[in-house]
Design an enzyme around this catalytic site. Structure first.
Site, PDB file in Angstrom:
ATOM      1  N   HIS A 265     -17.688  14.190 -30.016  1.00 30.02           N
ATOM      2  CA  HIS A 265     -17.777  13.393 -31.243  1.00 30.02           C
ATOM      3  C   HIS A 265     -16.373  13.100 -31.799  1.00 30.02           C
ATOM      4  O   HIS A 265     -15.994  11.937 -31.966  1.00 30.02           O
ATOM      5  CB  HIS A 265     -18.615  14.142 -32.287  1.00 30.02           C
ATOM      6  CG  HIS A 265     -18.779  13.405 -33.578  1.00 30.02           C
ATOM      7  ND1 HIS A 265     -19.895  12.660 -33.875  1.00 30.02           N
ATOM      8  CD2 HIS A 265     -17.952  13.270 -34.640  1.00 30.02           C
ATOM      9  CE1 HIS A 265     -19.736  12.105 -35.075  1.00 30.02           C
ATOM     10  NE2 HIS A 265     -18.567  12.465 -35.569  1.00 30.02           N
ATOM     11  N   GLU A 266     -15.611  14.154 -32.029  1.00 32.03           N
ATOM     12  CA  GLU A 266     -14.260  13.944 -32.570  1.00 32.03           C
ATOM     13  C   GLU A 266     -13.388  13.218 -31.551  1.00 32.03           C
ATOM     14  O   GLU A 266     -12.512  12.435 -31.931  1.00 32.03           O
ATOM     15  CB  GLU A 266     -13.638  15.277 -32.990  1.00 32.03           C
ATOM     16  CG  GLU A 266     -14.385  16.023 -34.109  1.00 32.03           C
ATOM     17  CD  GLU A 266     -14.620  15.196 -35.372  1.00 32.03           C
ATOM     18  OE1 GLU A 266     -13.776  14.338 -35.694  1.00 32.03           O
ATOM     19  OE2 GLU A 266     -15.670  15.407 -36.010  1.00 32.03           O
ATOM     20  N   HIS A 269     -13.765   9.583 -32.121  1.00 30.95           N
ATOM     21  CA  HIS A 269     -12.917   9.145 -33.241  1.00 30.95           C
ATOM     22  C   HIS A 269     -11.450   9.042 -32.781  1.00 30.95           C
ATOM     23  O   HIS A 269     -10.742   8.096 -33.107  1.00 30.95           O
ATOM     24  CB  HIS A 269     -12.976  10.168 -34.387  1.00 30.95           C
ATOM     25  CG  HIS A 269     -14.229  10.113 -35.223  1.00 30.95           C
ATOM     26  ND1 HIS A 269     -14.652   8.967 -35.860  1.00 30.95           N
ATOM     27  CD2 HIS A 269     -15.132  11.075 -35.549  1.00 30.95           C
ATOM     28  CE1 HIS A 269     -15.765   9.236 -36.552  1.00 30.95           C
ATOM     29  NE2 HIS A 269     -16.082  10.504 -36.366  1.00 30.95           N
ATOM     30  N   GLU A 295     -17.524   5.781 -37.003  1.00 28.54           N
ATOM     31  CA  GLU A 295     -18.615   6.663 -36.576  1.00 28.54           C
ATOM     32  C   GLU A 295     -19.331   6.088 -35.338  1.00 28.54           C
ATOM     33  O   GLU A 295     -19.880   6.847 -34.544  1.00 28.54           O
ATOM     34  CB  GLU A 295     -19.588   6.875 -37.743  1.00 28.54           C
ATOM     35  CG  GLU A 295     -20.565   8.006 -37.574  1.00 28.54           C
ATOM     36  CD  GLU A 295     -19.939   9.405 -37.618  1.00 28.54           C
ATOM     37  OE1 GLU A 295     -18.722   9.536 -37.853  1.00 28.54           O
ATOM     38  OE2 GLU A 295     -20.686  10.377 -37.389  1.00 28.54           O
TER      39      GLU A 295
HETATM   40 ZN    ZN Z   1     -17.731  11.488 -37.277  1.00 28.26          ZN
END
Ligand code: ZN
Length: 502
Positions: A265-266, A269, A295
């Protein structure tokens, strides 16, 4: 004109440097700062932020923007310079609308509210937090009035995180989504045992998990020459430039999914931040287009890639090489199913792909009700619980697991939650387009080749930074406005098959 543009860029670069220095102090605060440094750090951060704000709302910036507004009309409207002038003028107009007294009062009120919220959550005592929330909501209403809006108070607050999006637009996509997800969840709930995730809850050495996370980041294309990963209590990503991007993760020895999917997830980003064109560095354009678009990138790598069958066919042998004993009885399909276990739960941050957006809809509706006076602060817990029962079929046993679970309101963030769901929807819409443009995408993922997808994201999304509004970007990339249908199709197909519904 060129002189003035150059002067504007020089001033913006200095402001950007102050912002990056503050971000670095913030990163350090969450990773390596000793606890005793907290008080000094909050003063250092406040000084840097105040200086950056003062330099930005200065008369000089205002004059330069005014002088440039005429000549800018002759530029190619999609050029970096034209967009820089436009976005900066928009930011400037907004920043000048907020009275410094209100900004200071919000900062003071929220920093007093955060520890009270933490105590209230610990003791599950909403009444303790209620007076602070009452004050914060009052200030947020003042803020929305100062910023201005067309239809709804909410629009002014949402615009901070999702430029140009309105509550009515969010409502329209949420209504469509709700009509599909609530019945889907009901069907899954009748068959919950069809998927078993026990395999994720064995004993997984933390050091090995850490190494695996680094390996995964390298595989998806994160550049360690221009970034690093560290540990923190709450995972986050921050960037000081596309050439220096930091992400953090946390690892749970008894739950494999936490570290792995947190990193993916990170990492999503972080890939976005590393992919912004260097021509935009040290300008207000050197950021994601919005929180929702940001996101969409984290959710794409976490879910569309990381929770796909193709990924697990590739990744399982590597995982088993790290954990041969724990995974002796498992195969790729066991892991694919386990990481897609659906479980209606009380806590948003633990939610799966099917239930996550329902947690967000609840918050979005409740925030609107609070701001528009339909729900009083004292009635918040009851309103929360009623919606939980309607959407997820669960009633929180206490407020710690209900209205007190998120820190956002204590931080003064209302209008922020919808960006999480918008990210989910946009990730599916972008991924559909990526699949259309890259017909071999699934085979590439199964072969562990992530470079084609990353190049596609760089070309269509990352490099533009904040040049385009989220609506413009979605339209440019997919040829259509934001649409819930790709996400709905994705979850219905995937979970229909996993839970034997079709
Ligand atoms: Zn996030």
């Amino acid at each position: 004109m060129l002189d003035k543009l150059q002067e504007l860029k020089t001033r913006l670069a200095e402001i950007s440097d102050l912002g990056s220095a503050a971000a670095l102090l913030g990163w350090d605060q969450e990773t390596y700062m000793p606890p005793g440094g907290a008080k000094a750090r909050s003063e250092q951060l406040a000084t840097l932020r105040r200086l950056a704000h003062e330099l930005f709302v200065s008369d000089e910036i205002g004059r330069l923007l005014e002088d440039l507004s005429g000549p800018a009309a002759d530029l190619d409207p999609d050029s970096d310079d034209a967009r820089l002038i436009r976005v900066t003028a928009r930011d400037y107009a907004k920043a000048c609308k907020l009275p410094p007294k209100l900004v200071a009062e919000l900062a003071r009120t929220t920093s007093a509210a955060v520890p009270v919220w933490a105590k209230a959550r610990q003791e599950s005592d909403f009444a303790l937090f209620a007076p602070h929330l009452e004050q914060i909501v009052g200030l947020l209403i003042q803020k929305a009035e100062a910023l201005g809006y067309q239809d709804r108070l909410y629009d002014a607050l949402l615009d901070e995180y999702e430029p140009d999006m309105t509550a009515v637009q969010v409502e329209a996509v949420f209504t469509e989504l709700k009509a599909e997800i609530v019945p889907l969840l009901r069907a899954i709930t009748a068959n919950l045992d069809a998927v078993d995730d026990a395999v994720l809850h064995r004993d997984f050495d933390e050091g090995k998990q850490w190494e695996l996370g680094i390996e995964v980041l390298k595989l998806i294309g994160f550049d360690f020459e221009h970034g690093r990963q560290d540990k923190s209590t709450h995972p986050f990503t921050t960037a000081f430039s596309p050439t220096d991007v930091r992400l953090t993760t946390r690892i749970d020895r008894t739950f494999l999914a936490q570290g792995l999917f947190g990193t993916l997830h990170e990492g999503g980003h972080a890939l976005y931040d590393q992919g912004i064109s260097l021509a935009l560095d040290r300008t207000p354009l050197c950021e994601g287009a919005s929180l929702g678009i940001h996101e969409s990138q984290s959710r794409m790598w976490e879910n569309l890639v990381g929770r796909s069958r193709a990924f697990w066919r590739f990744f399982f042998p590597r995982l088993r090489a790290a954990f041969p004993d724990q995974l002796a009885d498992a195969d790729a399909e066991t892991l694919y199913r386990a990481v897609n276990k659906v479980r209606p739960s009380l806590i948003r941050v633990e939610a799966d792909e099917v239930t996550y957006n329902l947690h967000i809809m609840l918050r979005f509706e409740l925030e609107n009700d609070i701001l528009e006076g339909r729900v009083g602060i004292a009635e918040v817990p009851a309103a929360w619980n009623a919606k939980m029962e309607t959407y997820l079929g669960l009633v929180p046993p206490d407020d710690a697991q209900g209205a007190l679970q998120d820190i956002h309101w204590a931080w003064g963030l209302m209008g922020y939650f919808p960006t999480y769901s918008l990210g989910n929807l946009i990730s599916a819409q972008f991924f559909d387009q990526a699949r259309a443009d890259l017909p071999d995408l699934e085979a590439q993922i199964e072969a562990g080749e992530f470079a084609p997808l990353l190049s596609w994201l760089r070309e269509h999304i990352h490099r533009h930074g904040r040049k385009f509004t989220p609506a413009e970007l979605v339209e440019r990339v997919t040829g259509r406005p934001l649409d819930a249908a790709p996400f709905v199709r994705y979850v219905k197909n995937k979970y229909g098959e996993l839970y034997g519904l079709s």
